[in-house]
Structure formats: C-alpha cells, structure tokens
Design a protein around this motif. Structure first.
Motif, PDB file in Angstrom:
ATOM      1  N   SER A   1      -0.768  15.543  11.408  1.00 62.89           N
ATOM      2  CA  SER A   1       0.381  14.814  10.907  1.00 62.89           C
ATOM      3  C   SER A   1       1.533  15.774  10.719  1.00 62.89           C
ATOM      4  O   SER A   1       1.412  16.762  10.006  1.00 62.89           O
ATOM      5  CB  SER A   1       0.064  14.150   9.576  1.00 62.89           C
ATOM      6  OG  SER A   1       1.265  13.741   8.986  1.00 62.89           O
TER       7      SER A   1
ATOM      8  N   SER B   1       4.026  15.441   9.054  1.00 61.81           N
ATOM      9  CA  SER B   1       4.785  15.282   7.820  1.00 61.81           C
ATOM     10  C   SER B   1       4.629  16.475   6.894  1.00 61.81           C
ATOM     11  O   SER B   1       5.385  16.655   5.964  1.00 61.81           O
ATOM     12  CB  SER B   1       4.338  14.026   7.098  1.00 61.81           C
ATOM     13  OG  SER B   1       2.954  14.077   6.936  1.00 61.81           O
ATOM     14  N   SER B   2       3.612  17.307   7.170  1.00 59.00           N
ATOM     15  CA  SER B   2       3.541  18.523   6.373  1.00 59.00           C
ATOM     16  C   SER B   2       4.663  19.434   6.852  1.00 59.00           C
ATOM     17  O   SER B   2       4.924  19.543   8.036  1.00 59.00           O
ATOM     18  CB  SER B   2       2.192  19.207   6.559  1.00 59.00           C
ATOM     19  OG  SER B   2       1.927  19.346   7.917  1.00 59.00           O
TER      20      SER B   2
ATOM     21  N   CYS C   1       0.393   6.821   1.568  1.00 57.15           N
ATOM     22  CA  CYS C   1       0.369   8.100   2.295  1.00 57.15           C
ATOM     23  C   CYS C   1       1.687   8.862   2.183  1.00 57.15           C
ATOM     24  O   CYS C   1       1.700  10.080   2.037  1.00 57.15           O
ATOM     25  CB  CYS C   1       0.066   7.863   3.770  1.00 57.15           C
ATOM     26  SG  CYS C   1      -1.567   7.159   4.044  1.00 57.15           S
ATOM     27  N   SER C   2       2.799   8.138   2.284  1.00 58.29           N
ATOM     28  CA  SER C   2       4.089   8.821   2.406  1.00 58.29           C
ATOM     29  C   SER C   2       4.390   9.707   1.207  1.00 58.29           C
ATOM     30  O   SER C   2       5.076  10.712   1.344  1.00 58.29           O
ATOM     31  CB  SER C   2       5.207   7.794   2.569  1.00 58.29           C
ATOM     32  OG  SER C   2       5.256   6.950   1.432  1.00 58.29           O
TER      33      SER C   2
ATOM     34  N   ASN D   1      -0.725  14.019   2.076  1.00 61.53           N
ATOM     35  CA  ASN D   1      -0.129  13.514   3.315  1.00 61.53           C
ATOM     36  C   ASN D   1      -0.105  14.622   4.363  1.00 61.53           C
ATOM     37  O   ASN D   1       0.467  15.680   4.144  1.00 61.53           O
ATOM     38  CB  ASN D   1       1.291  13.018   3.045  1.00 61.53           C
ATOM     39  CG  ASN D   1       1.925  12.375   4.272  1.00 61.53           C
ATOM     40  OD1 ASN D   1       1.240  12.092   5.260  1.00 61.53           O
ATOM     41  ND2 ASN D   1       3.219  12.144   4.220  1.00 61.53           N
ATOM     42  N   GLY D   2      -0.777  14.388   5.489  1.00 64.52           N
ATOM     43  CA  GLY D   2      -0.819  15.409   6.535  1.00 64.52           C
ATOM     44  C   GLY D   2      -2.063  16.279   6.454  1.00 64.52           C
ATOM     45  O   GLY D   2      -2.374  17.001   7.393  1.00 64.52           O
ATOM     46  N   ASN D   3      -2.784  16.221   5.328  1.00 62.74           N
ATOM     47  CA  ASN D   3      -4.040  16.959   5.197  1.00 62.74           C
ATOM     48  C   ASN D   3      -5.108  16.049   4.643  1.00 62.74           C
ATOM     49  O   ASN D   3      -5.831  16.404   3.732  1.00 62.74           O
ATOM     50  CB  ASN D   3      -3.880  18.130   4.217  1.00 62.74           C
ATOM     51  CG  ASN D   3      -2.784  19.059   4.634  1.00 62.74           C
ATOM     52  OD1 ASN D   3      -2.882  19.698   5.656  1.00 62.74           O
ATOM     53  ND2 ASN D   3      -1.717  19.121   3.851  1.00 62.74           N
ATOM     54  N   CYS D   4      -5.200  14.845   5.173  1.00 62.31           N
ATOM     55  CA  CYS D   4      -6.079  13.846   4.586  1.00 62.31           C
ATOM     56  C   CYS D   4      -7.006  13.296   5.648  1.00 62.31           C
ATOM     57  O   CYS D   4      -6.566  12.883   6.720  1.00 62.31           O
ATOM     58  CB  CYS D   4      -5.239  12.714   3.997  1.00 62.31           C
ATOM     59  SG  CYS D   4      -6.211  11.297   3.484  1.00 62.31           S
TER      60      CYS D   4
ATOM     61  N   SER E   1       2.604  16.027   0.043  1.00 58.13           N
ATOM     62  CA  SER E   1       2.085  16.604   1.296  1.00 58.13           C
ATOM     63  C   SER E   1       1.830  18.106   1.203  1.00 58.13           C
ATOM     64  O   SER E   1       1.729  18.778   2.213  1.00 58.13           O
ATOM     65  CB  SER E   1       2.992  16.293   2.495  1.00 58.13           C
ATOM     66  OG  SER E   1       4.152  17.074   2.470  1.00 58.13           O
ATOM     67  N   GLU E   2       1.711  18.609  -0.017  1.00 60.04           N
ATOM     68  CA  GLU E   2       1.580  20.062  -0.161  1.00 60.04           C
ATOM     69  C   GLU E   2       0.147  20.510  -0.416  1.00 60.04           C
ATOM     70  O   GLU E   2      -0.180  21.681  -0.287  1.00 60.04           O
ATOM     71  CB  GLU E   2       2.462  20.523  -1.318  1.00 60.04           C
ATOM     72  CG  GLU E   2       2.624  22.017  -1.338  1.00 60.04           C
ATOM     73  CD  GLU E   2       3.568  22.466  -2.421  1.00 60.04           C
ATOM     74  OE1 GLU E   2       4.204  23.510  -2.209  1.00 60.04           O
ATOM     75  OE2 GLU E   2       3.675  21.807  -3.465  1.00 60.04           O
TER      76      GLU E   2
ATOM     77  N   ASP F   1       9.904  16.640   2.145  1.00 51.56           N
ATOM     78  CA  ASP F   1       9.360  16.913   0.808  1.00 51.56           C
ATOM     79  C   ASP F   1       9.469  18.409   0.568  1.00 51.56           C
ATOM     80  O   ASP F   1       8.488  19.129   0.665  1.00 51.56           O
ATOM     81  CB  ASP F   1       7.900  16.445   0.749  1.00 51.56           C
ATOM     82  CG  ASP F   1       7.787  14.984   1.131  1.00 51.56           C
ATOM     83  OD1 ASP F   1       8.422  14.161   0.460  1.00 51.56           O
ATOM     84  OD2 ASP F   1       7.086  14.680   2.117  1.00 51.56           O
TER      85      ASP F   1
END
Lengths: 202, 236, 474
Positions: free
Chosen positions: A194, A196-197, B98-99, B104-107, B213-214, C166
């Motif tokens: 993804s 988005s990271s 998710c957003s 987010n991105g590591n799931c 997302s961190e 983010d």
C-alpha cells in the motif's frame, strides 16, 4: 464520436476525491475535448441531467438530500462509479454511526460547544435531516464499479476514465487498490503493498 | 521420517510426515492465504482463510496433517468465494477505517482484501462500540481493529512465557484482555516486551505515539526471537 | 405578497450550501441568507481516539486544505506534549503549508472563480467552468492547473501523497525533503512566478472591468483577524494572533493560542449547519470579523519578500490601507501566492531541510492544547483536551470559513439589494450571488466539518415566514 457525458457528484465526504480528480492536472484539458462535464460541483448545472454516460460519486449517504440525489443519479446514469472510501465503505464519514444516531453528534457540535448555546439547526427544506446511519452508496443503489482509496490518486482516476472512454470493462482491482490506499496505475507493483505509507522521493 | 506423496492443485508433491498441508504447499511454492497463522506459534485454525478442499472436504490447511495420496485443491471457485466472504465479514464485524488507521499500509487484513479482490462489503457493518486502551506506557490497544486471531495470546504465552493476554466474552462481546481484564498498564504479568505488537496483523495493537499509517509490525525481529527460542539458532 | 428564491446548489465552491432570498411585495430584497446543508460530526467521533491519530483523522475534514488541519492538529499535539519541535521540523511544516496555500489559492482563482472573472458573470452557464475555460483560453487554464500542481507536488514530495499525507505529527514531522525533490521544485519556481504575475495583471484589469461588483460584493467595514509575525510581516504558520477594527486599530493581540479562544464566541443559526463565530467583547452584532487573505493583508505591515512587497504596495494603492471590499479577496489571494513562492524558493536553500532530527519525543505533559495556523481561507483553531494517557476527551474546531459566516451573509444581502431590481431575476444576477460567496472561497467541508455542494433556490417568504413562491435555479 459524440462526447462522453461525464458527471461527478459529491455527497458526504471531504471533497478530497474531487481534488484528486483535479490532480489529473493537464489531462483535464484533454478531458474537456473528449468529454462534456454535464454535472459537477465544478460546473454550474443545478439539476442532475438525464442520459449521463458515467458518474463518479464521492462521499457517503448521510442525509435525506443525499438519498434523493443518489436515486436520481442512478436513474439517469449508465455507469455509476463509487468514488473513494467514503462512497465505498462509509470511511470517516460513517464513524459517527458508532455513536448511535445523529442526535448525540449534533448536540455535541451545536449545543455543548456553542455560545450562546443555540440549539440544533432545525431540519427543513433548507437544512436536510441527517440519517441516523451513514451508508455507503451501494447500500442504497446499484453500483457498477468501485474505486476505493482515501483518495484514489489522480493517475488512478485517469486510468478508470480512459477505460470508460474506450468502452473496456473496468476491473480496477488489478491496480492494487485498497481501502485507505492511494491506488496507483499498473506497472508500480514493485512498490510496497500500500503506497499510503509515507515514502520519501529519494 | 516417512515421506508422504500427495497432489496439490494437480501437482504431485512430497512432504514429511507430521507436516501440515499449509507447510507442504508453501514448500512447493503454492500460496494459501492465512491470517491467524504465524510461523512458530501453535496453529489454532481461528480465521478459516486457509481452508482447502482435501479429498473433497473443507479443512483448515494450518491444522491438517499431510496424508498419503491426498488430493488437495487450494484455489477452487468455492474456496475463493469463501475467503472473500470471510474477509468481508471480518471488516463488517468491527470498525475498520483503513484511511485513518495506524496500520494503514502495514496491515494483513487490508492486504488480504486487496489480494482477494474485495473492493466493497456486501455485509452491513455491525458498528459495535469498542474501547481504546492507552494505559500502557509503550503500547496501545484498539478493539475497533481487532480480528480475534489470538496471535497476541499465543505469542505472549508460547514465546514470552508471560501469558498476559487471553480472551474473554462471547459473540459480539468477545475481547482480548490483559491479566484479569485490568487496563493493560495495570497488568502485572506484562513484561512490556512488545511481541504481541509485533505479532498483531492489524492496527489493534500498536506503539503508543504512532500516527496514521506509521505503525510497523516488526515481524523480522519476532521471527528471529522465535528461531532463537525454538531452534536455538541466533542470527547475528 | 413576498417571495422566496432559493439557489440550490451553489456550485463551484467547496461545500454543500444554499442561498435563500426573501423578497418584499414590491420585489425589493428583505433578507438574504447563506445556508450550509452538511454536517459530519467530527467533534463527537474524535472523542476517545488517541491524540497521535488526530492529524490524520482531522485532515479528513477537508480534501482541499487537509494540510491546514495537519498543522493545527499537530500544533495542538505539540502543546499537549509540551515540546518545542526541532527547528528543521518547523521549517518543513512551513514549506508544506506554503505549498498548500499555493495550490488552494490557485484552485480558487483559476478553477472555481476564474470562469466568472475571465468568461464573465453573465456568460453561458453550461461553459462557465474550468473545462469551458480550458477551451476558451487554454493557456490561462494550463497555467492555473500547473500552478496548483506545483503546490500539490510540494505536499507530495514531503508527505508521500498530494491529498491527506499523514506527515505532520505531534512533536514534529515524519520525513525531510530529498535533494532530488528540492531540485525538482526549484526548477518550477520561475514558471510559477510567471503564472501568478500574469494572473495579477489580469485581476488588476478586472477591477476596472467590474467596478460595480467591486463595490457590491460584500463591501463594508468589519473587524479582521489573523496571524502576523513578531516583526509585523505576513505570517501563515505561527506568530501573534491579532484582531484589528475597520480602521486598523489593534483591538487585541496575543501569542498564546489558548488565550485567543477567549476572544471568540460561536453562535448557531437555526437554518444552517455552519456556526457563526464573532469577536466576543463586542457581541454578536458588532463582533463580525473577516479572516483569510483579505484579513491577513490588512493585518500585516509587509509581505516579507521583494516581489510580493512591491505588489502589496500597489494593492493598497488600489484598495486602501485597510481594504474592505470582499472582491479584493481574489487579488489578495494572488499576492499571497507570490509571497508563498518566494518564501518556498528561500526555504529550499536552507540546509536544515536535510536534518535527521525531525521529531521531539514526549509523553502527555498537559491535558489541554490549542493549535492555531493560517489555512488558505483564514485562521484555523484546533482545541483538544485529553486524559492522562492521551485519549481525546473533547474537541472543538473553529474553522476559517465559519469565521466568515456573518460576513458572507452580510455580503449576500448587499449583493441581492444591489442587483435585484424587479420581479425578473436574470441568471447572471443569481450567479453573482454565488460569485460573491466564491470571493470568500468558502470551504464548507471544513466549516461544518461536513461537505457538500451548494444549491441555489430562491424562495419568496411572506412576513409571517410562509413560503409564497419558489424559483429553483436550474
């Protein structure tokens, strides 16, 4: 070939998907040649017209006006694309559902946090009544294609539109779309699952 | 050690006796989706994503030992349909946004949805009210994002040996708990080792202070620890 | 008998809204109201979330200025952690905020208001949009699109995404700027400056072309609120919060974000989801103030960069030291874009942008924090209280567009009274009502923590409130 009749609709969302649409940048100029934007927050038509070829619907269904609107949009459009996470899953717009109805949310914003404490705006033909539960678009009308992401990226939106323009079937999942993600065009599979990271551009 | 020969998706493979179907298939380069499974932890078959058709029966491949002349299918339409359904039901069961999620991105749930082509949910979200526990000085727990895979329970018990985590409640009230359902920060058995956070597939367990997302689940460190404990092998 | 006219939806603005006009029997305008019809309820559903998730969560209030929410939210977080963020992190935050002001102002001028200004208020509604502009004046449209892209790319280089990065966090930021990104931005500076200077030439011509709009689009004295730097220069990220009155006298000034909230009250009107903040010491009637580009240029002594300083002098020659016509919002926006590009250019040479220490680490050291920043549309406040572990207890958001609500309603009334002369209301007049709103560039996604599109429906309302007649704007 007649110009494609394109529409974009904005229900309960943050407009980020519409901004991402504008992130197609100079392709917008080409789009103006090949498609006619017949209804959109970006243009001045006030009534959703008939005979729309493809419509991008951003946002969740949050109030009675959205409900009315989305039914009209469905009736008058050939291809309806659920555009971005709020339309697809409810996303952030639907977080208020957990609080059990619209009233507690309204009270917090308008009664407890206002001065002089005014009271909740009264639903009328001007201020639409909130639905107790925010719904994704496909819970109300049939959706033809889902374009998840918060928001989907400009290039991804362009990919979807180009498929519509060429009359191809739209299978967007091959582009590694994910809820909460930032869909990318094919060819970027080497990137992490993804995007988005946060990634630095080094 | 006896060798078993079986057919997986029409391909003849050999496996050692005692291996599970999942292990044998993976060694043969056949990928079966999993969620509750984590190498080095006891399998529990909680998520049902790794179901396969073995001699026509639906069985979880993580718990099914290989057998001679077994005929296994891992990718039938029926299995694909069930897997997709399972992921959609997991999304609908709690509140997965998710957003704005730390994972987010590591799931793994999000990646599974992507891999299985889940682009919307056909089921009505249940939208239960869930707590967030930030009482631990290093970690946080958000039940909104828990899929009840019990990896945290198993890693804490089998690898760390503290058994701080367990499961309480039934049905929609089922929750992972620390000690006797105290706030995590008050759980005296917790060693603050962080293995549960490394093991968690979603954003349910996270490093306190993670923004959207961190949060990264440091699986490599966890695997190194498991290898050291189980095999007495240290990667330096 | 009276008449009610409703414009529904108001288009080419960021949000869902309607305008209603109330006419007297002799077709003069009795009242005009601006209504926001969306509500999403962030204040409630943020409760119980971890503080560190707030920047990412509140960014979803608005897709146009998510960066403003990142800034204000992270600053409220800084206050709750009680940290001073590393100098490099502040510079990087500034850089992203500047990029955002450029993209948002470019959107307002070229994509949303440009069609009125460049094609004409009375031009064909079917083509009066950015796509029509692209066909009528391809190069102007391309310049505007590329200018917005310039700002969006800065956001993307820093945060990994153009929308909802983010990246800002309590205590600092997550990533520095790479050298390749820095080079890329540098290469686009001169084109961006050229584009905005052409646009400035355009707007100066438009002031001559639309004198009636200049004097009727919300031209009245109000108070002005915004941030200014310590030395009186234009400011967008930090500094002093200042309120001046219509002749420029300072009514209040504070450097403490927490104090600033004491100066504001928020009232609710029964026919809109948009709250109306006012300057509390003067009360709801006299406390009307404006925020955003017009206010910021009224508040500051200078822009702080050479090209923009020269433009500010000319701007004041045309509009006065304290400019009170809301039409000048368009002009002010362009002066700000120029200042932003110059500041971006200067920042790019700063070696700090490569720093590795970008985040101050701390636990919960205060249970309350206020973050203020200048969003493109004006001052934005995020006010949080948390429990001892950092779970949000309460959230109040005071949004730029909301602060312009009283002034927008006053502008509606002024435009309606000036332009409506008899029973027939031409489409171009209705469009001017919307254009008056567009001058404020309202972001209703933000202001109601909701979103939507504006309808205009003219409704005729009798003195007893009953609806006598409606003209749906179609």
């Amino acid at each position: 070939m007649a110009r494609l009749r394109l529409a974009t609709v904005w229900l309960g969302g943050c407009s980020g998907c519409h901004m991402s649409f504008l992130d197609m940048d100079e392709y917008l100029i080409d789009l103006a040649e090949i498609a006619e934007v017949v209804f959109s927050p970006l243009v001045d038509s006030k009534q959703y017209p008939e005979g729309v070829d493809v419509v991008l619907v951003e946002g969740a269904v949050c109030n009675v006006e959205h409900l009315e609107m989305i039914r009209r949009v469905r009736a008058n459009s050939r291809i309806l694309i659920s555009f971005g996470d709020c339309a697809v899953t409810g996303n952030v717009s639907a977080i208020r559902n957990v609080q059990g109805g619209a009233l507690p949310v309204l009270e917090r914003a308008y009664v407890e946090l206002s001065d002089p404490s005014g009271g909740i705006p009264s639903p009328s033909d001007i201020v639409p009544k909130l639905l107790d539960r925010v719904l994704p678009v496909h819970a109300v009308v049939k959706v033809d294609t889902f374009l998840p992401g918060c928001p989907p990226s400009g290039p991804m939106i362009r990919t979807a539109l180009e498929k519509v323009l060429t009359g191809e079937p739209i299978d967007l999942m091959e582009h590694h779309l994910s809820f909460g993600g930032y869909g990318r065009p094919k060819g970027s599979e080497h990137l992490p699952a993804s995007p988005s990271s946060s990634q630095s551009h080094s | 050690m006896a060798v078993k020969t079986l057919s997986v998706d029409g391909q003849l493979i050999s496996a050692r006796e005692g291996q599970t179907l999942l292990e044998a298939a993976r060694e043969a380069g056949i990928s079966i989706p999993t969620l509750c499974h984590l190498d080095g932890l006891n399998a529990v078959g909680a998520c049902r994503l790794c179901l396969v058709e073995a001699n026509g029966r639906l069985l979880p491949s993580c718990l099914t030992p290989v057998a001679e002349e077994m005929d296994v299918q891992t990718q039938t339409d029926r299995l694909q349909r069930y897997r997709k359904q399972i992921v959609e039901l997991l999304f609908a069961e709690r509140n997965h946004v998710c957003s704005v999620c730390v994972a987010n991105g590591n799931c793994e749930l999000q990646s599974l949805a992507m891999r299985l082509g889940v682009d919307h949910l056909r089921y009505e979200p249940q939208e239960p009210e869930c707590e967030v526990d930030l009482s631990h000085e290093r970690y946080g727990l958000d039940h909104n994002r828990c899929v009840l895979c019990t990896r945290c329970v198993r890693v804490c018990d089998e690898i760390e040996g503290a058994h701080t985590w367990d499961v309480a409640g039934r049905g929609t009230h089922c929750r992972v708990i620390t000690d006797l359902h105290q706030p995590w920060g008050d759980a005296s058995t917790c060693t603050s080792c962080g293995k549960c956070v490394m093991a968690c597939p979603t954003g349910a367990l996270f490093h306190r202070g993670s923004s959207v997302s961190e949060n990264v689940h440091d699986r490599e460190t966890l695997h190194a620890l498991i290898l050291a404990r189980e095999e007495k092998q240290w990667l330096v | 008998m009276g008449q009610r006219i409703v414009i529904d939806p108001v288009t080419r603005i960021e949000g869902h809204a309607k305008i209603t006009l109330h006419l007297n029997d002799d077709h003069t305008v009795a009242d005009a109201r601006f209504h926001v019809t969306e509500f999403r309820g962030f204040e409630r559903f943020c409760e119980g979330r971890p503080l560190w998730e707030m920047p990412g969560l509140t960014a979803r209030i608005c897709g146009i200025c998510p960066v403003s929410h990142l800034m204000a939210s992270a600053k409220a977080g800084d206050a709750i952690l009680s940290v001073r963020i590393p100098p490099a992190a502040e510079k990087l935050r500034r850089l992203m905020n500047l990029g955002q002001i450029v993209q948002s102002h470019a959107l307002s001028f070229f994509h949303l208001s440009g069609p009125d200004l460049l094609l004409g208020f009375d031009s064909d509604p079917a083509a009066r949009n950015v796509f029509g502009l692209a066909q009528a004046d391809r190069e102007t449209a391309r310049g505007g699109i590329r200018l917005r892209q310039f700002g969006q790319e800065i956001i993307e280089f820093l945060g990994g995404k153009k929308i909802h990065p983010d990246w800002c966090v309590p205590g600092g930021v997550r990533e520095a700027l790479s050298d390749s990104a820095r080079e890329h931005i540098k290469q686009r500076i001169s084109e961006a400056i050229e584009t905005v200077r052409s646009a400035l030439d355009l707007i100066k011509g438009l002031l001559e072309r639309y004198p009636e709009e200049v004097t009727s689009f919300g031209h009245f004295p109000t108070l002005y609120l915004g941030l200014v730097a310590q030395d009186g220069s234009w400011e967008h990220y930090d500094g002093q919060l200042r309120i001046i009155n219509a002749d420029g006298t300072v009514l209040a000034e504070t450097s403490d974000a927490g104090d600033s909230l004491e100066l504001l009250g928020e009232s609710v009107q029964p026919d809109s989801y948009l709250k109306s903040p006012y300057y509390r010491p003067l009360g709801l009637t006299d406390g009307m103030y404006r925020v955003g580009p017009l206010a910021r240029l009224n508040l500051c002594e200078r822009m702080g960069s050479p090209l923009a300083d020269a433009e500010l002098i000319e701007y004041r020659q045309r509009g006065g030291r304290i400019v009170s016509s809301s039409f000048f919002y368009h002009y002010a926006r362009l002066v700000e874009i120029l200042a932003c590009i110059e500041q971006i250019d200067a920042l790019l040479d700063d070696p700090d942008l490569n720093a590795t220490h970008l985040r101050a680490q701390a636990g919960i050291n205060a249970q309350e924090g206020v973050g203020v920043s200048e969003a493109p549309r004006g001052t934005l406040f995020h006010h949080y209280t948390v429990d001892e572990h950092g779970l949000i207890r309460s959230v109040n958001l005071i949004i730029a567009t909301g602060q312009n609500n009283l002034a927008m309603n006053a502008a509606m009334l002024q435009i309606a009274r000036h332009w409506i002369k008899g029973p027939q209301i031409p489409e171009g007049v209705l469009n001017r009502l919307e254009a008056g709103i567009r001058a404020f560039d309202p972001c209703l996604s933000c202001s109601t923590h909701a979103i939507g599109q504006m309808p205009i429906l003219l409704q005729l309302i009798a003195p007893d409130g009953s609806v006598l007649d409606e003209v749906q704007r179609a």
